[in-house]
Design a protein around this motif. Structure first.
Motif, mmCIF file in Angstrom:
data_model
loop_
_atom_site.group_PDB
_atom_site.id
_atom_site.type_symbol
_atom_site.label_atom_id
_atom_site.label_comp_id
_atom_site.label_asym_id
_atom_site.label_seq_id
_atom_site.Cartn_x
_atom_site.Cartn_y
_atom_site.Cartn_z
ATOM 1 N N CYS A 31 -0.358 3.082 3.670
ATOM 2 C CA CYS A 31 -0.034 2.522 4.990
ATOM 3 C C CYS A 31 1.132 1.536 4.935
ATOM 4 O O CYS A 31 1.641 1.125 5.974
ATOM 5 C CB CYS A 31 -1.264 1.854 5.611
ATOM 6 S SG CYS A 31 -1.711 0.284 4.835
ATOM 7 N N CYS B 272 -7.347 0.075 3.485
ATOM 8 C CA CYS B 272 -7.352 1.424 4.073
ATOM 9 C C CYS B 272 -7.738 2.486 3.044
ATOM 10 O O CYS B 272 -7.875 3.655 3.375
ATOM 11 C CB CYS B 272 -5.973 1.752 4.674
ATOM 12 S SG CYS B 272 -4.741 2.325 3.463
ATOM 13 N N CYS C 94 -5.856 -0.850 -1.265
ATOM 14 C CA CYS C 94 -5.707 -1.483 0.041
ATOM 15 C C CYS C 94 -7.027 -1.332 0.807
ATOM 16 O O CYS C 94 -7.853 -0.487 0.472
ATOM 17 C CB CYS C 94 -4.579 -0.752 0.770
ATOM 18 S SG CYS C 94 -4.301 -1.229 2.475
ATOM 19 N N CYS D 201 0.832 -1.207 0.000
ATOM 20 C CA CYS D 201 0.000 0.000 0.000
ATOM 21 C C CYS D 201 0.863 1.252 0.000
ATOM 22 O O CYS D 201 1.805 1.364 0.778
ATOM 23 C CB CYS D 201 -0.908 -0.021 1.221
ATOM 24 S SG CYS D 201 -1.912 1.471 1.355
HETATM 25 ZN ZN LIG Z 1 -3.184 0.652 3.208
#
Ligand SMILES: [Zn+2]
Length: 245
Positions: free
Chosen positions: A129, A148, A146, A126
């Motif tokens: 993150c 996130c 991802c 990612c």
């Molecule tokens: Zn991520």
């Protein structure tokens, strides 16, 4: 190459050995190098294709370029150099491969362990993150996200980025302990990786360089051969095998 140049009587099958490789060994499988006159960076701008800023500016362009390179890497086959290392690793069970290549050819040839200093083009992580992407994810889709919400990027080291610390620690640890260090197809110009042959030699290892071109390290190597790895490593394996078995 003369047998007498290698002090075979100093080594046993328990001797720790390192195989440190660069773009030259991948070139023998037909993959383009980076910094050579005909390499990738003679045609493309590395700041656009291989930097965090470039990815922020045009992620599609970067992902498209990596998708093409992934395809080339997947189509390439491990060569005689990679296969010679597999044989060497059976002769020297206490050995490791440290590579600057991201194409995964060492693992496909059965080399193990392989410390990939610059990551692996077949993996993604990612951009936000840093989490590793699920390996089952379809990397053929160019834009992937991802959990996130961050965009996935290739898990390779870009310009301006640090090498993965854990891998680097394994690499320096293996280098400082080894008795024989092969420096194969690497220009020994990109730090900190370029430090490894010097580190091995300072710690008392016998350092063998194999490269069709002269490098900054050539004059200092214990043995420096102007040759392709597929030829030189295969021949050297036979010599070590005859001397140690
Ligand atoms: Zn991520």
């Amino acid at each position: 190459m003369s047998d007498s140049q290698i002090p075979f009587d100093k080594f046993t099958r328990n001797s720790p050995v390192v195989f440190f490789t660069g773009a030259g060994i991948s070139a023998e499988s037909g993959l383009a190098t980076f910094r050579d006159p005909h390499g990738h960076w003679s045609k493309y701008d590395p700041m656009k294709l291989a930097s965090a800023d470039g990815f922020r500016q045009d992620p599609e362009l970067v992902l498209e370029w990596y998708a093409a390179r992934r395809k080339q890497a997947a189509a390439a086959k491990p060569n005689a150099g990679h296969r010679a290392i597999t044989k060497f690793q059976k002769l020297f069970p206490n050995s490791a491969v440290i590579t600057q290549n991201v194409d995964g050819l060492h693992a496909r040839a059965g080399n193990d362990p392989v410390w990939e200093l610059h990551g692996n083009i077949h993996r993604q992580k990612c951009f936000s993150c840093g989490s590793a992407a699920d390996s089952g994810r379809d990397v053929s889709l160019r834009m992937n996200y991802c959990d996130c919400g961050g965009l996935l990027r290739p898990d390779v080291v870009w310009f301006g980025e640090s090498l993965p610390l854990e891998v680097l620690n394994h690499a320096f640890d293996a280098t400082s302990r080894c008795e024989i260090f092969f420096s194969i197809g690497t220009s020994t110009q990109i730090y900190p990786a370029a430090q490894l042959p010097y580190e091995a030699q300072n710690r008392g290892a016998f350092v063998i360089e194999i490269n069709p071109e002269t490098t900054p390290f050539s004059s200092q190597a214990d043995l420096s051969l102007r040759a392709k790895s597929g030829i030189a490593l295969s021949k050297m394996y036979e010599e070590f095998h005859a001397a140690l078995l």
